[in-house]
Structure formats: structure tokens, C-alpha cells
Design an enzyme around this catalytic site. Structure first.
Site, PDB file in Angstrom:
ATOM      1  N   HIS A 170       0.813  -1.208   0.000  1.00  0.00           N
ATOM      2  CA  HIS A 170       0.000   0.000   0.000  1.00  0.00           C
ATOM      3  C   HIS A 170       0.851   1.265   0.000  1.00  0.00           C
ATOM      4  CE1 HIS A 170      -3.027  -2.675   2.369  1.00  0.00           C
ATOM      5  NE2 HIS A 170      -3.183  -2.836   1.069  1.00  0.00           N
ATOM      6  N   LYS A 201       6.045   5.865   7.274  1.00  0.00           N
ATOM      7  CA  LYS A 201       5.552   4.958   8.322  1.00  0.00           C
ATOM      8  C   LYS A 201       6.711   4.462   9.171  1.00  0.00           C
ATOM      9  CE  LYS A 201       1.807   3.097   5.476  1.00  0.00           C
ATOM     10  NZ  LYS A 201       1.242   1.884   4.875  1.00  0.00           N
ATOM     11  N   TYR A 210       1.917   1.289  13.986  1.00  0.00           N
ATOM     12  CA  TYR A 210       2.742   2.124  13.127  1.00  0.00           C
ATOM     13  C   TYR A 210       2.300   3.575  13.194  1.00  0.00           C
ATOM     14  CZ  TYR A 210      -0.938   1.119   9.625  1.00  0.00           C
ATOM     15  OH  TYR A 210      -2.136   0.960   8.967  1.00  0.00           O
ATOM     16  N   ASP A 218      -6.448  -6.253  -2.295  1.00  0.00           N
ATOM     17  CA  ASP A 218      -5.034  -6.577  -2.508  1.00  0.00           C
ATOM     18  C   ASP A 218      -4.829  -7.682  -3.544  1.00  0.00           C
ATOM     19  OD1 ASP A 218      -4.212  -4.606  -0.807  1.00  0.00           O
ATOM     20  OD2 ASP A 218      -3.949  -5.930   0.917  1.00  0.00           O
TER      21      ASP A 218
END
Length: 185
Positions: free
Chosen positions: A62, A72, A132, A170
Site C-alpha cells: 500500500h 511509516k 505504526y 489486494d
């Protein structure tokens, strides 16, 4: 904290120091000024946590487009993941290349993935929880992806393709060869 630059130098593994005794340990996981001086001068705006119940759960790859592109800082709170970043910056000497690291509560490692990279992970143990920090909020309109098992990228996932548990989204992400330019180097 210890820094390790991976094969793509913008991707950094951070190992916080642990101070322990018979009771357990103490560790400083994030220090804003240290991060700005040693890794990247960014501001984190949100913390996200996800639980993946089954081994072989794959989330990703992503990324988000500007102005919501996200850096991130990823860590694993329970279980284990194989965490991956793919360089999608057009013109980069490492365009289309990937790096990965195993993140577990035991090793305490964190992975810094700046904007311009697609990110994903596969769970190695049941009931895996990751946390995260991100540098931009989620934006559905700017959300994009890349096919997790694109042979042209050649990620060496520690799971078999038939064992991967994926979201419907996905399963149908584009291959790198079909990805419109998203970031420039």
C-alpha cells in the site's frame, strides 16, 4: 537507539536499547528530536494498530499519493511479521527494488519507510499485532496499491502464494509495470 540502513538506504531499521533485569525491561521506543536528527525531519500525525489473526495474512503493498503520502514507522507488538518496502520513485537508482525485515516483540526492531515506497507485510505467527506511526492521515481518495507478489519485483516472501490470505482489494492491485507514475526521485 541503533540505526541500520538497509540495501535501499532510505529504509532504516531502528533497534531501541533495552535496559532489563529480573523484572523485565525498559525501552524508549520513540524520541522526536532524535528521530528528526538521525532518521528524518518529519511530523507523525497518527498512530495505527492492526491485528491479523491468521498466519500468512498479507496486507499490502500500500501507499498514498500526495498530498497524503505517508511515511511509516512500523513495529510489531505481538506475533511476528516480515515487513517489506518497495521503491516506487520514478528515476530512483533502486526503483522497483525491495527490502524486508522481520519484526517481532523480541527483537524490538522498527522499520522506517518514507513516502515514495509501497509498504506491506506478511504475518509469521497467529494473532499478530502491529503499531505504526504515520506522517499523514488516511485518505481513501489517495489510497493506492501494488500487487504483493509481482514477479518483476520478486519479493522473497516467507510464505507460499497459495497460503497468503489477502483482502479482495489486494488480490487485484496493479503490477509495477502497469503502475502510473506516483512519485519522482
Amino acid at each position: 537507539m541503533k540505526l541500520t540502513k538497509l540495501a535501499i538506504p532510505e529504509i532504516v531499521k531502528i533497534t531501541p536499547a533495552r535496559f532489563g533485569d529480573a523484572r523485565g525491561y525498559f525501552s524508549e521506543l520513540f524520541k522526536d528530536q532524535w528521530f528528526r536528527e538521525n532518521v528524518s525531519n518529519v511530523t507523525f500525525v497518527q498512530d495505527n494498530q492492526s491485528l491479523s489473526s491468521a498466519v500468512g495474512t498479507v496486507r499490502g503493498l500500500h501507499f498514498q499519493l500526495d498530498p497524503f503520502a505517508q511515511g511509516k514507522l512500523v513495529r510489531c507488538l505481538a506475533g511476528a511479521i516480515f515487513d517489506v518496502a518497495v521503491d516506487i520513485r520514478v528515476g530512483s537508482p533502486t526503483y522497483g527494488q525491495w527490502v524486508g525485515a522481520e519484526l517481532t516483540p523480541e527483537n524490538g526492531d522498527q522499520l522506517w519507510i518514507p513516502a515514495g515506497f509501497a509498504h506491506g507485510f506478511a504475518t509469521l505467527l497467529p494473532d499478530t499485532v502491529i503499531l505504526y506511526k504515520v506522517t499523514a492521515p488516511y485518505s481513501a481518495a489517495n489510497d493506492r496499491g501494488l500487487l504483493w507478489n509481482d514477479l518483476d519485483i520478486g519479493i522473497e516472501w516467507p510464505i507460499e502464494t497459495g497460503q497468503a490470505m489477502l483482502s479482495d482489494k489486494d488480490k487485484v492491485q496493479p503490477r509495477l509495470a502497469d503502475l502510473p507514475p506516483s512519485f519522482s526521485y
